[in-house]
Design an enzyme around this catalytic site. Structure first.
Site, PDB file in Angstrom:
ATOM      1  N   ASP A  41      21.454   4.797  29.140  1.00  0.00           N
ATOM      2  CA  ASP A  41      22.340   5.473  30.899  1.00  0.00           C
ATOM      3  C   ASP A  41      23.482   5.234  30.783  1.00  0.00           C
ATOM      4  O   ASP A  41      24.215   4.944  29.778  1.00  0.00           O
ATOM      5  CB  ASP A  41      21.908   4.192  31.879  1.00  0.00           C
ATOM      6  CG  ASP A  41      22.081   4.408  33.205  1.00  0.00           C
ATOM      7  OD1 ASP A  41      21.691   5.958  33.254  1.00  0.00           O
ATOM      8  OD2 ASP A  41      22.109   4.188  34.096  1.00  0.00           O
ATOM      9  N   SER A  42      23.841   6.224  31.666  1.00  0.00           N
ATOM     10  CA  SER A  42      25.491   5.696  32.389  1.00  0.00           C
ATOM     11  C   SER A  42      26.036   4.996  32.442  1.00  0.00           C
ATOM     12  O   SER A  42      26.809   4.757  32.515  1.00  0.00           O
ATOM     13  CB  SER A  42      26.035   6.757  33.505  1.00  0.00           C
ATOM     14  OG  SER A  42      24.886   6.681  34.260  1.00  0.00           O
ATOM     15  N   TYR A 102      27.544  10.204  35.625  1.00  0.00           N
ATOM     16  CA  TYR A 102      27.282  11.629  34.515  1.00  0.00           C
ATOM     17  C   TYR A 102      26.976  12.650  36.192  1.00  0.00           C
ATOM     18  O   TYR A 102      26.872  13.709  36.219  1.00  0.00           O
ATOM     19  CB  TYR A 102      25.841  11.263  33.916  1.00  0.00           C
ATOM     20  CG  TYR A 102      25.933  10.313  32.898  1.00  0.00           C
ATOM     21  CD1 TYR A 102      27.118  10.201  32.398  1.00  0.00           C
ATOM     22  CD2 TYR A 102      24.912  10.512  31.870  1.00  0.00           C
ATOM     23  CE1 TYR A 102      27.660   9.371  31.141  1.00  0.00           C
ATOM     24  CE2 TYR A 102      25.012   9.691  30.968  1.00  0.00           C
ATOM     25  CZ  TYR A 102      25.830   9.916  30.634  1.00  0.00           C
ATOM     26  OH  TYR A 102      26.242   9.283  28.869  1.00  0.00           O
ATOM     27  N   GLY A 103      26.196  12.083  37.126  1.00  0.00           N
ATOM     28  CA  GLY A 103      26.145  13.472  38.338  1.00  0.00           C
ATOM     29  C   GLY A 103      26.784  13.953  38.868  1.00  0.00           C
ATOM     30  O   GLY A 103      26.531  14.961  39.216  1.00  0.00           O
ATOM     31  N   CYS A 150      17.860   7.414  32.387  1.00  0.00           N
ATOM     32  CA  CYS A 150      18.550   8.145  33.000  1.00  0.00           C
ATOM     33  C   CYS A 150      18.297   9.491  33.263  1.00  0.00           C
ATOM     34  O   CYS A 150      18.373  10.355  32.590  1.00  0.00           O
ATOM     35  CB  CYS A 150      20.638   8.443  32.385  1.00  0.00           C
ATOM     36  SG  CYS A 150      21.502   9.663  33.734  1.00  0.00           S
ATOM     37  N   ASN A 151      17.551   9.683  34.665  1.00  0.00           N
ATOM     38  CA  ASN A 151      17.933  11.156  34.817  1.00  0.00           C
ATOM     39  C   ASN A 151      18.188  12.475  34.835  1.00  0.00           C
ATOM     40  O   ASN A 151      17.607  13.287  34.036  1.00  0.00           O
ATOM     41  CB  ASN A 151      16.684  11.523  36.353  1.00  0.00           C
ATOM     42  CG  ASN A 151      15.942  10.116  36.429  1.00  0.00           C
ATOM     43  OD1 ASN A 151      14.877  10.883  36.717  1.00  0.00           O
ATOM     44  ND2 ASN A 151      16.256   8.697  36.773  1.00  0.00           N
ATOM     45  N   THR A 152      19.663  12.263  34.864  1.00  0.00           N
ATOM     46  CA  THR A 152      20.679  12.789  34.488  1.00  0.00           C
ATOM     47  C   THR A 152      20.387  14.029  33.969  1.00  0.00           C
ATOM     48  O   THR A 152      20.796  14.892  32.908  1.00  0.00           O
ATOM     49  CB  THR A 152      21.993  12.668  34.912  1.00  0.00           C
ATOM     50  OG1 THR A 152      21.828  11.816  36.487  1.00  0.00           O
ATOM     51  CG2 THR A 152      23.189  13.663  35.418  1.00  0.00           C
ATOM     52  N   CYS A 166      17.012   9.129  40.044  1.00  0.00           N
ATOM     53  CA  CYS A 166      18.670   8.392  39.795  1.00  0.00           C
ATOM     54  C   CYS A 166      18.225   6.900  39.556  1.00  0.00           C
ATOM     55  O   CYS A 166      17.707   5.918  40.052  1.00  0.00           O
ATOM     56  CB  CYS A 166      18.734   8.669  40.381  1.00  0.00           C
ATOM     57  SG  CYS A 166      21.064   7.833  39.951  1.00  0.00           S
ATOM     58  N   THR A 167      17.199   6.492  37.830  1.00  0.00           N
ATOM     59  CA  THR A 167      17.337   5.268  37.907  1.00  0.00           C
ATOM     60  C   THR A 167      18.530   3.927  38.184  1.00  0.00           C
ATOM     61  O   THR A 167      17.916   2.923  38.825  1.00  0.00           O
ATOM     62  CB  THR A 167      17.526   4.774  36.507  1.00  0.00           C
ATOM     63  OG1 THR A 167      18.744   5.321  35.372  1.00  0.00           O
ATOM     64  CG2 THR A 167      16.269   6.003  35.736  1.00  0.00           C
ATOM     65  N   HIS A 168      19.330   4.404  38.063  1.00  0.00           N
ATOM     66  CA  HIS A 168      19.995   3.691  39.566  1.00  0.00           C
ATOM     67  C   HIS A 168      19.885   3.028  40.911  1.00  0.00           C
ATOM     68  O   HIS A 168      19.726   2.231  41.805  1.00  0.00           O
ATOM     69  CB  HIS A 168      22.007   4.541  39.717  1.00  0.00           C
ATOM     70  CG  HIS A 168      22.529   4.078  39.180  1.00  0.00           C
ATOM     71  ND1 HIS A 168      22.519   4.836  37.636  1.00  0.00           N
ATOM     72  CD2 HIS A 168      23.791   2.812  38.760  1.00  0.00           C
ATOM     73  CE1 HIS A 168      23.726   4.208  36.579  1.00  0.00           C
ATOM     74  NE2 HIS A 168      24.532   3.656  37.311  1.00  0.00           N
TER      75      HIS A 168
HETATM   76  N1  DGL Z   1      21.657   6.438  35.842  1.00  0.00           N
HETATM   77  C1  DGL Z   1      21.409   7.654  36.446  1.00  0.00           C
HETATM   78  C2  DGL Z   1      20.068   9.503  36.742  1.00  0.00           C
HETATM   79  O1  DGL Z   1      18.797   8.353  36.407  1.00  0.00           O
HETATM   80  C3  DGL Z   1      23.009   8.670  36.143  1.00  0.00           C
HETATM   81  C4  DGL Z   1      23.663   8.035  37.659  1.00  0.00           C
HETATM   82  C5  DGL Z   1      25.151   8.509  37.545  1.00  0.00           C
HETATM   83  O2  DGL Z   1      25.861   8.678  36.573  1.00  0.00           O
HETATM   84  O3  DGL Z   1      25.666   9.429  38.100  1.00  0.00           O
HETATM   85  O4  DGL Z   1      20.592   9.859  36.934  1.00  0.00           O
END
Ligand code: DGL
Length: 253
Positions: A6-7, A38-39, A69-71, A180-182
């Protein structure tokens, strides 16, 4: 060995589900903390990092990779798969389908990073699985960074979360997808605001089940876990208890 990345810290929510599903497997978790978030990055930038991290995990002997990570999945899972055709690669995408199926009001929302919100992949997911449902796509800039900085109880975050969620509830949205996994780590904050008016949809466990199906022999290792990061790797084990993940114990030997 199973590689998960992930990021930053967000993918640890997926790692926890993976470790529950595959307790004997060996894992390496890579957080791209030098480039988080990453977003707010371009697709080109994210793709470059995804390919570099993919190389790094494969070079360490990973035979299954989970993009937690979805992004990164939205931007680059296809090219990652094409680059490593022999390696099963599991991505994570917002749970539009289960949310659309479960919604009684036919109104759902997806909370995501800016990059995921504008991605073709999310638009396609909505077209394919939520044809007769109204979908509100809500970009949430800054939320992932708050989680990354472990500012889970920051009043500024709570104010911003409430400002984005209340209008959705007022419009009759009854399923809110964590895209988003966060955001899994702010589920308690979201749940406080939502109460019984809607339900959160998180697909971490579904991703873990998919990895379990693909793992085969790789499910049987010695339960090792290495935590790696592109910047400040020592912050990862320190963050685990702060994220409620005391049960994840890095074990190298
Ligand atoms: N955790 C990431 C996701 O699922 C990205 C969060 C980020 O780095 O902006 O999209």
């Amino acid at each position: 060995m199973i590689g998960v990345f992930d990021s930053g810290l967000g993918g640890l929510s997926v790692l926890a589900a993976l470790m529950d599903a595959l307790p004997q497997a060996d894992f390496v978790y890579y957080a791209d903390t030098a480039h988080m978030p990453y977003g707010n990055k371009t697709e080109e930038f994210i793709t470059r990092r995804v390919l570099e991290i993919g190389e790094l995990l494969v070079a360490q002997g990973c035979t299954l990779v989970v993009v937690a990570c979805n992004t990164a999945t939205a931007a680059s899972v296809q090219i990652l798969r094409a680059t490593h055709p022999g390696i099963p690669i599991v991505g994570i995408e917002p749970g539009i389908k289960p949310a659309a199926l479960a919604s009684a009001t036919r109104r759902i929302a997806v909370l995501a990073t800016e990059a995921t919100s504008r991605s073709d992949r999310l638009a396609r997911l909505i077209r394919e699985h939520a044809e007769n449902v109204e979908v509100r796509v809500v970009p949430c800039p800054g939320w992932a960074t708050h989680v990354e900085m472990l500012q889970l109880n920051d009043p500024a975050l709570a104010t911003d979360v409430r400002a984005r969620i209340e209008p959705l509830l007022a419009q009759g949205v009854d399923r809110i997808v964590l895209g988003c996994t966060h955001y899994s780590f702010i589920a308690p904050l979201l749940a406080d605001i939502i109460g019984t008016r809607a339900q959160l949809v998180d697909v971490a466990e579904a991703v873990a089940r998919q990895a379990q199906r693909l793992a085969g022999d790789f499910a049987h290792g010695s339960g090792r876990l290495q935590l790696q990061a592109s910047s400040c790797p020592q912050n990862l084990p320190a963050a685990l208890p702060r994220l409620g993940l005391d049960r994840i114990i890095p074990r190298v030997a």
